[in-house]
Design a protein around this motif. Structure first.
Motif, PDB file in Angstrom:
ATOM      1  N   VAL A  26       0.711  -1.285   0.058  1.00 41.45           N
ATOM      2  CA  VAL A  26       0.121   0.033   0.042  1.00 41.45           C
ATOM      3  C   VAL A  26       1.025   1.218  -0.058  1.00 41.45           C
ATOM      4  O   VAL A  26       0.579   2.171  -0.718  1.00 41.45           O
ATOM      5  CB  VAL A  26      -0.827  -0.134   1.191  1.00 41.45           C
ATOM      6  N   GLY A  27       1.899   1.319   0.912  1.00 47.68           N
ATOM      7  CA  GLY A  27       2.926   2.506   1.093  1.00 47.68           C
ATOM      8  C   GLY A  27       3.494   2.711  -0.329  1.00 47.68           C
ATOM      9  O   GLY A  27       3.601   3.863  -0.921  1.00 47.68           O
ATOM     10  N   SER A  28       3.821   1.516  -1.069  1.00 54.39           N
ATOM     11  CA  SER A  28       4.447   1.747  -2.344  1.00 54.39           C
ATOM     12  C   SER A  28       3.701   2.340  -3.470  1.00 54.39           C
ATOM     13  O   SER A  28       3.919   3.112  -4.299  1.00 54.39           O
ATOM     14  CB  SER A  28       5.089   0.186  -3.004  1.00 54.39           C
ATOM     15  N   GLN A  29       2.265   1.939  -3.240  1.00 55.08           N
ATOM     16  CA  GLN A  29       1.246   2.431  -4.298  1.00 55.08           C
ATOM     17  C   GLN A  29       1.145   3.845  -4.009  1.00 55.08           C
ATOM     18  O   GLN A  29       0.716   4.761  -4.844  1.00 55.08           O
ATOM     19  CB  GLN A  29       0.005   1.391  -4.329  1.00 55.08           C
ATOM     20  N   MET A  30       1.083   4.331  -2.729  1.00 52.46           N
ATOM     21  CA  MET A  30       0.681   5.741  -2.379  1.00 52.46           C
ATOM     22  C   MET A  30       1.767   6.888  -2.536  1.00 52.46           C
ATOM     23  O   MET A  30       1.546   7.589  -3.454  1.00 52.46           O
ATOM     24  CB  MET A  30       0.312   5.726  -1.143  1.00 52.46           C
ATOM     25  N   ALA A  31       2.932   6.286  -2.519  1.00 46.30           N
ATOM     26  CA  ALA A  31       4.354   7.039  -2.365  1.00 46.30           C
ATOM     27  C   ALA A  31       5.152   6.659  -3.719  1.00 46.30           C
ATOM     28  O   ALA A  31       6.058   7.516  -3.950  1.00 46.30           O
ATOM     29  CB  ALA A  31       4.902   7.482  -1.133  1.00 46.30           C
ATOM     30  N   LEU A  38      10.757   7.415   2.146  1.00 44.56           N
ATOM     31  CA  LEU A  38      11.686   6.291   2.668  1.00 44.56           C
ATOM     32  C   LEU A  38      12.340   6.644   3.686  1.00 44.56           C
ATOM     33  O   LEU A  38      12.827   5.982   4.689  1.00 44.56           O
ATOM     34  CB  LEU A  38      12.465   5.996   1.413  1.00 44.56           C
ATOM     35  N   TRP A  39      12.901   7.987   3.815  1.00 44.07           N
ATOM     36  CA  TRP A  39      13.817   8.508   4.865  1.00 44.07           C
ATOM     37  C   TRP A  39      13.063   8.386   6.127  1.00 44.07           C
ATOM     38  O   TRP A  39      13.434   8.009   7.069  1.00 44.07           O
ATOM     39  CB  TRP A  39      14.303   9.911   4.531  1.00 44.07           C
ATOM     40  N   TRP A  40      11.825   9.006   6.147  1.00 41.82           N
ATOM     41  CA  TRP A  40      11.067   9.046   7.293  1.00 41.82           C
ATOM     42  C   TRP A  40      10.761   7.552   7.665  1.00 41.82           C
ATOM     43  O   TRP A  40      10.729   7.247   9.043  1.00 41.82           O
ATOM     44  CB  TRP A  40       9.913   9.842   7.292  1.00 41.82           C
ATOM     45  N   ALA A  41      10.462   6.621   6.727  1.00 48.08           N
ATOM     46  CA  ALA A  41       9.792   5.360   7.075  1.00 48.08           C
ATOM     47  C   ALA A  41      11.142   4.598   7.846  1.00 48.08           C
ATOM     48  O   ALA A  41      11.023   3.817   9.031  1.00 48.08           O
ATOM     49  CB  ALA A  41       9.402   4.583   5.918  1.00 48.08           C
ATOM     50  N   ARG A  42      12.312   4.712   7.326  1.00 47.04           N
ATOM     51  CA  ARG A  42      13.459   4.061   7.892  1.00 47.04           C
ATOM     52  C   ARG A  42      13.936   4.624   9.157  1.00 47.04           C
ATOM     53  O   ARG A  42      14.245   3.922  10.047  1.00 47.04           O
ATOM     54  CB  ARG A  42      14.726   4.239   6.721  1.00 47.04           C
ATOM     55  N   VAL A  88       2.708   4.122   4.635  1.00 48.23           N
ATOM     56  CA  VAL A  88       1.485   4.629   4.324  1.00 48.23           C
ATOM     57  C   VAL A  88       0.892   5.899   5.125  1.00 48.23           C
ATOM     58  O   VAL A  88       0.409   6.875   4.426  1.00 48.23           O
ATOM     59  CB  VAL A  88       0.355   3.360   5.175  1.00 48.23           C
ATOM     60  N   THR A  89       1.365   6.181   6.325  1.00 46.44           N
ATOM     61  CA  THR A  89       1.062   7.429   6.885  1.00 46.44           C
ATOM     62  C   THR A  89       1.684   8.663   6.449  1.00 46.44           C
ATOM     63  O   THR A  89       1.066   9.686   6.568  1.00 46.44           O
ATOM     64  CB  THR A  89       0.873   7.164   8.440  1.00 46.44           C
ATOM     65  N   VAL A  90       2.865   8.470   6.144  1.00 49.02           N
ATOM     66  CA  VAL A  90       3.941   9.798   5.919  1.00 49.02           C
ATOM     67  C   VAL A  90       3.314  10.351   4.718  1.00 49.02           C
ATOM     68  O   VAL A  90       2.957  11.534   4.650  1.00 49.02           O
ATOM     69  CB  VAL A  90       5.256   9.454   5.939  1.00 49.02           C
ATOM     70  N   PRO A  91       2.760   9.484   3.515  1.00 44.28           N
ATOM     71  CA  PRO A  91       2.418  10.145   2.242  1.00 44.28           C
ATOM     72  C   PRO A  91       1.162  10.886   2.710  1.00 44.28           C
ATOM     73  O   PRO A  91       0.742  11.959   2.077  1.00 44.28           O
ATOM     74  CB  PRO A  91       2.316   8.991   1.430  1.00 44.28           C
ATOM     75  N   ALA A  92       0.178  10.275   3.526  1.00 41.85           N
ATOM     76  CA  ALA A  92      -0.968  10.844   3.995  1.00 41.85           C
ATOM     77  C   ALA A  92      -0.702  12.087   4.729  1.00 41.85           C
ATOM     78  O   ALA A  92      -1.377  13.113   4.311  1.00 41.85           O
ATOM     79  CB  ALA A  92      -1.944  10.075   4.669  1.00 41.85           C
ATOM     80  N   ILE A  93       0.217  12.062   5.604  1.00 40.33           N
ATOM     81  CA  ILE A  93       0.318  13.403   6.291  1.00 40.33           C
ATOM     82  C   ILE A  93       1.196  14.491   5.301  1.00 40.33           C
ATOM     83  O   ILE A  93       0.652  15.530   5.608  1.00 40.33           O
ATOM     84  CB  ILE A  93       1.587  13.142   7.262  1.00 40.33           C
ATOM     85  N   CYS A  94       1.685  14.106   4.349  1.00 38.25           N
ATOM     86  CA  CYS A  94       2.619  14.948   3.441  1.00 38.25           C
ATOM     87  C   CYS A  94       1.389  15.592   2.484  1.00 38.25           C
ATOM     88  O   CYS A  94       1.532  16.963   2.312  1.00 38.25           O
ATOM     89  CB  CYS A  94       3.451  14.164   2.509  1.00 38.25           C
ATOM     90  N   PHE A  95       0.434  14.785   2.092  1.00 36.82           N
ATOM     91  CA  PHE A  95      -0.926  15.246   1.492  1.00 36.82           C
ATOM     92  C   PHE A  95      -1.578  16.413   2.045  1.00 36.82           C
ATOM     93  O   PHE A  95      -1.975  17.140   1.506  1.00 36.82           O
ATOM     94  CB  PHE A  95      -1.691  14.123   0.793  1.00 36.82           C
ATOM     95  N   LEU A  96      -1.903  15.885   3.445  1.00 40.70           N
ATOM     96  CA  LEU A  96      -2.601  16.784   4.161  1.00 40.70           C
ATOM     97  C   LEU A  96      -2.050  18.125   4.335  1.00 40.70           C
ATOM     98  O   LEU A  96      -2.610  19.236   4.151  1.00 40.70           O
ATOM     99  CB  LEU A  96      -3.145  16.151   5.422  1.00 40.70           C
ATOM    100  N   HIS A  97      -0.743  18.197   4.842  1.00 41.92           N
ATOM    101  CA  HIS A  97       0.054  19.241   5.002  1.00 41.92           C
ATOM    102  C   HIS A  97       0.150  20.067   3.682  1.00 41.92           C
ATOM    103  O   HIS A  97       0.050  21.294   3.709  1.00 41.92           O
ATOM    104  CB  HIS A  97       1.408  18.874   5.478  1.00 41.92           C
ATOM    105  N   LEU A  98       0.321  19.299   2.484  1.00 42.20           N
ATOM    106  CA  LEU A  98       0.611  20.019   1.370  1.00 42.20           C
ATOM    107  C   LEU A  98      -0.863  21.064   0.902  1.00 42.20           C
ATOM    108  O   LEU A  98      -0.801  22.135   0.475  1.00 42.20           O
ATOM    109  CB  LEU A  98       0.935  18.925   0.130  1.00 42.20           C
ATOM    110  N   HIS A  99      -2.041  20.060   0.944  1.00 45.43           N
ATOM    111  CA  HIS A  99      -3.108  20.641   0.671  1.00 45.43           C
ATOM    112  C   HIS A  99      -3.725  21.339   1.644  1.00 45.43           C
ATOM    113  O   HIS A  99      -4.645  22.376   1.147  1.00 45.43           O
ATOM    114  CB  HIS A  99      -3.979  19.450   0.024  1.00 45.43           C
ATOM    115  N   LEU A 100      -3.572  21.322   2.778  1.00 50.59           N
ATOM    116  CA  LEU A 100      -4.363  21.902   3.883  1.00 50.59           C
ATOM    117  C   LEU A 100      -3.355  23.228   4.434  1.00 50.59           C
ATOM    118  O   LEU A 100      -4.060  24.047   5.317  1.00 50.59           O
ATOM    119  CB  LEU A 100      -4.722  21.124   4.971  1.00 50.59           C
TER     120      LEU A 100
END
Length: 207
Positions: A26-31, A38-42, A88-100
């Motif tokens: 799921v994470g690879s499909q999202m980001a 990847l840096w944050w995930a590691r 999974v969560t970092v792309p979602a957080i980045c998306f929300l941060h970017l658009h909100l």
């Protein structure tokens, strides 16, 4: 905290591996292979491994190599799970941060800069119009004063006035010569010179 440690047990290794694989997919499909994600995930995975290992040692007090091996495997499962969750969560957080937050803030700054540019342009236009108005008024005032000066000037003398003025000057010169006490030769020469001047003035008046 003990319940969280017991979540990663060896008997649930297969479900945990499947969960990690699902999260990774799921994470690879999202980001994809986004380097920031990847840096944050590691980083989160490494922190999770160390935290789980530290908490496990504190809670279970392992004394044998097998205990440390089991704790290490469970810490690896925790690390994989945290890595998948981070992907999974970092792309979602980045998306929300970017658009909100980031994009609205950027747009707001761009609008503010555009309004500032428009205000500066309008101010420059007003100042230019004011300068042009002042310049027009100054030129109009100069034209008015010039016209008033021209209107106040006496009209140029006409031909009859020029002839009369020349005759009057000639007669005045003759009277002055008569009273100057000149001898006959000097008086005749002065009269001749005055006559030539008088004729020149008449010639200029007749043009």
């Amino acid at each position: 905290m003990h319940d969280l440690l017991e979540f990663f047990t060896l008997r649930d290794t297969i479900p945990l591996v499947l969960l990690i694989g699902l999260l990774q997919f799921v994470g690879s499909q999202m980001a994809g292979n986004n380097s920031t994600v990847l840096w944050w995930a590691r980083g989160c995975a490494a922190a999770g491994f160390l935290l789980f290992a530290g908490l496990g040692i504190e809670a279970w007090r392992p004394t044998r190599a097998g205990d440390f091996l089991a704790l290490g495997v469970r810490a690896l499962l925790a690390m994989g799970t945290i890595h998948g969750l981070a992907r999974v969560t970092v792309p979602a957080i980045c998306f929300l941060h970017l658009h909100l937050w980031a994009t609205p803030l950027k747009n707001q700054r761009a609008w503010a800069e555009e309004r500032a540019r428009q205000a500066a342009a309008e101010k420059d236009a007003r100042e230019k119009a004011e300068r042009e108005r002042v310049e027009r008024e100054r030129l109009a005032e100069e034209v008015r004063r010039r016209q008033e000066e021209i209107a106040r000037r006496p009209p140029p003398p006409n031909r009859e006035e020029l002839v009369a003025a020349a005759k009057q000057r000639h007669e005045s010169i003759l009277r002055t010569l008569e009273s100057a006490g000149l001898d006959e030769t000097e008086l005749r020469a002065a009269r001749e010179k005055a006559k030539q001047q008088y004729l020149r003035e008449l010639d200029e008046a007749m043009r």
